[in-house]
Design an enzyme around this catalytic site. Structure first.
Site, mmCIF file in Angstrom:
data_model
loop_
_atom_site.group_PDB
_atom_site.id
_atom_site.type_symbol
_atom_site.label_atom_id
_atom_site.label_comp_id
_atom_site.label_asym_id
_atom_site.label_seq_id
_atom_site.Cartn_x
_atom_site.Cartn_y
_atom_site.Cartn_z
ATOM 1 N N SER A 1 -7.365 -11.379 -10.877
ATOM 2 C CA SER A 1 -7.701 -12.594 -10.828
ATOM 3 C C SER A 1 -8.604 -12.664 -11.653
ATOM 4 O O SER A 1 -9.188 -13.115 -12.004
ATOM 5 C CB SER A 1 -8.145 -12.954 -10.174
ATOM 6 N N ASP B 1 -15.760 -18.813 -5.108
ATOM 7 C CA ASP B 1 -15.209 -18.845 -4.020
ATOM 8 C C ASP B 1 -15.867 -17.622 -3.473
ATOM 9 O O ASP B 1 -16.810 -16.875 -3.834
ATOM 10 C CB ASP B 1 -14.151 -19.015 -4.056
ATOM 11 N N HIS C 1 -14.367 -14.776 -6.629
ATOM 12 C CA HIS C 1 -15.231 -14.536 -7.632
ATOM 13 C C HIS C 1 -15.492 -15.391 -8.190
ATOM 14 O O HIS C 1 -16.217 -16.180 -7.697
ATOM 15 C CB HIS C 1 -13.438 -15.731 -8.413
#
Ligand SMILES: *[C@@H]1O[C@H](CO)[C@@H](O)[C@H](O)[C@H]1NC(C)=O
Ligand SMILES: *[C@@H]1O[C@H](CO)[C@@H](O)[C@H](O)[C@H]1NC(C)=O
Length: 354
Positions: free
Chosen positions: A39, A329, A332
Site C-alpha cells: 500500500s 491513518d 500509513h
C-alpha cells in the site's frame, strides 16, 4: 543535468533552508519510475480488483489536486509520485490497472503495487490482492504494450534505464506472521526473516530478468511504532512502541542489506540498492519537532488509533493540519512524512543510480 528544487508548500522548513540539485551526468536519463509492492506504493490498483483493501473514498486524497480519492493510501502523494517528481519525470505515477491510462503514462512509469501485499506469497492471501507474482505477470503484459507502443529497441532502453521501487515486508510481519500465526507454527522469527529476505531476492532477480537494472528496495520502518500497533499492544493509555517488532524490523533490515549487497555483485550492470529508512523514521518519532511534527503516535484520520482503509471514511473527522502529523491513518504516513523520507532517498541513495 537535472535540476530539482526540493521545495514544497507542505514543507516550509525545506523551502527556507534547502534548495539543492540532484546532479546526474548529462547522459544519465531516468525515463520512467515503476513501483512494486504494498500500500505504500499502491497508486490505486486495488480500486480495480475484488478486494476490501481499498481507500478510494474521502478523506483519502484530501490534499491532492481537486481532493480526489485515487486509491493512494495517504492524504496526497505517495513515494512513487515524489520520486518521479524529484527526478523531473512527472507529478503522479498512476496505477497500471487504471482504465484511463494514456500512452504517455505507460512510457513514463506506472505502479503495479497492491495494498495488503507482502514478500511472503501467503501474506494477503485471504484478501484477494495482487501478490508479487501477479504484479510480475502484469509487468510482463506491460512490457509487451510498451514494445508495441515505442518499438522493441526503445522499450529495452526505457526498461534498462528506469528506476524500480520495491516496497514490501510490513504486511508480512504485521498482518501475517504476528497475527495469523500460521507461519509462526512453521518458523521462528529468525528463519521467517531469512525466508522473507530470500523471497525478496528472488523477486528482484525476476525484475532483473525482465530488464530492470536500477532497483531500490525500501527497508522496514520501526514496525512497533505504527499507531495501530501502539493501540493493540502498547497499553491503552501509554501506547508505547512494541519493542519486539522494532527489533525484528532491525534484524530484517540488516539481513536485507547483506543479501542485496551480495546480489548486486552477481547481477551484471545492476544498480541495486537497499534503502534503510529505519533510523530516519525513528528520528521522526524521537526528535519530532526537528521535522515540524506535533503528533507522531496517532494518525490524522478519526481517533488516529485504529482507523485505516474502510474504517477511515467520510464519517471520520480529520486533524486540522496533517502537515504536523507523521501518520495519515493508523498505518500509513502523511505526504509530509513520505516527502522527508524521499528527500533523504534522493540525497543519499540516488547517486547509486549512476
Ligand atoms: C543499461 O543500464 C546500465 C546502467 O543502469 C548501463 O550501464 C548499460 O550500459 C545499459 N545497457 C543498455 C543496453 O542500455
Ligand atoms: C535525536 O537527536 C539527537 C540530537 O540531534 C541525536 O543525537 C539522536 O541520535 C536523535 N535520535 C534518533 C533516534 O535519531
Amino acid at each position: 543535468m537535472l535540476y530539482v528544487v526540493v521545495c514544497h508548500v507542505l514543507l516550509f522548513s525545506a523551502c527556507i533552508s534547502e534548495a539543492y540539485k540532484v546532479k546526474l551526468p548529462e547522459k544519465v536519463v531516468v525515463p520512467a519510475v515503476y513501483a512494486f509492492g504494498d500500500s505504500i506504493v499502491d497508486q490505486g490498483n486495488n480500486n480495480y480488483i475484488a478486494t476490501t483493501v481499498k481507500c478510494n473514498f474521502p478523506p483519502y486524497g484530501k490534499d491532492l489536486r481537486d481532493a480526489i480519492p485515487t486509491g493512494r493510501f495517504s492524504n496526497a502523494k505517495t513515494p512513487p509520485d515524489l520520486i518521479a517528481e524529484e527526478l523531473g519525470i512527472k507529478g503522479l505515477i498512476p496505477a497500471y490497472l487504471d482504465p484511463n491510462l494514456k500512452d504517455e503514462d505507460l512510457k513514463t512509469g506506472v505502479s503495479f503495487a497492491s495494498g495488503g501485499c507482502g514478500y511472503d506469497p501467503l501474506t494477503g492471501s485471504a484478501l484477494s490482492i495482487l501478490h508479487l507474482s501477479d504484479q510480475l505477470t502484469l509487468f510482463q503484459e506491460y512490457i509487451e504494450k510498451l514494445k508495441s507502443l515505442v518499438g522493441k529497441q526503445e522499450a529495452t532502453h526505457i526498461l534498462n534505464n528506469s528506476f524500480y521501487m520495491v516496497v514490501a515486508g510490513s504486511n508480512d510481519f504485521l498482518n501475517n506472521y504476528y497475527v495469523t500465526g500460521f507461519r509462526k507454527h512453521q518458523y521462528d522469527i529468525n528463519s521467517y526473516i531469512d525466508h522473507i529476505v530470500s523471497w525478496a531476492s528472488n523477486f528482484v532477480q525476476e525484475l532483473y530478468k525482465l530488464g530492470a537494472r536500477r532497483i531500490g528496495v525500501m527497508g522496514l520502518p520501526p514496525l512497533g511504532c505504527v499507531p495501530f500497533q501502539r493501540t493493540l499492544l502498547g497499553g491503552i493509555i501509554s501506547r508505547v512502541c512494541v519493542d519486539e517488532y522494532n527489533q525484528d524490523a532491525q534484524l530484517a533490515n540488516t539481513k536485507f542489506g547483506v543479501a542485496f549487497d551480495l546480489l548486486s555483485k552477481t547481477l551484471p550492470q545492476s544498480k541495486l540498492f537497499f534503502i534503510d529508512i529505519y533510523n530516519l523514521v525513528t528520528d521522526f518519532i524521537v526528535n519530532s519537532t526537528k521535522y515540524g511534527f506535533e503528533e507522531v503516535e496517532k494518525g490524522c484520520c478519526g481517533t488516529g488509533t485504529i482507523e485505516v482503509s474502510a474504517l477511515c471514511n467520510k464519517y471520520s473527522a480529520t486533524c486540522e493540519d496533517d502537515t504536523k502529523y507523521l501518520f495519515w491513518d493508523s498505518f500509513h504516513p502523511t505526504e509530509k512524512g513520505y516527502r522527508i523520507v524521499i528527500d533523504h532517498v534522493i540525497k543519499y541513495y540516488m547517486k547509486n543510480l549512476l
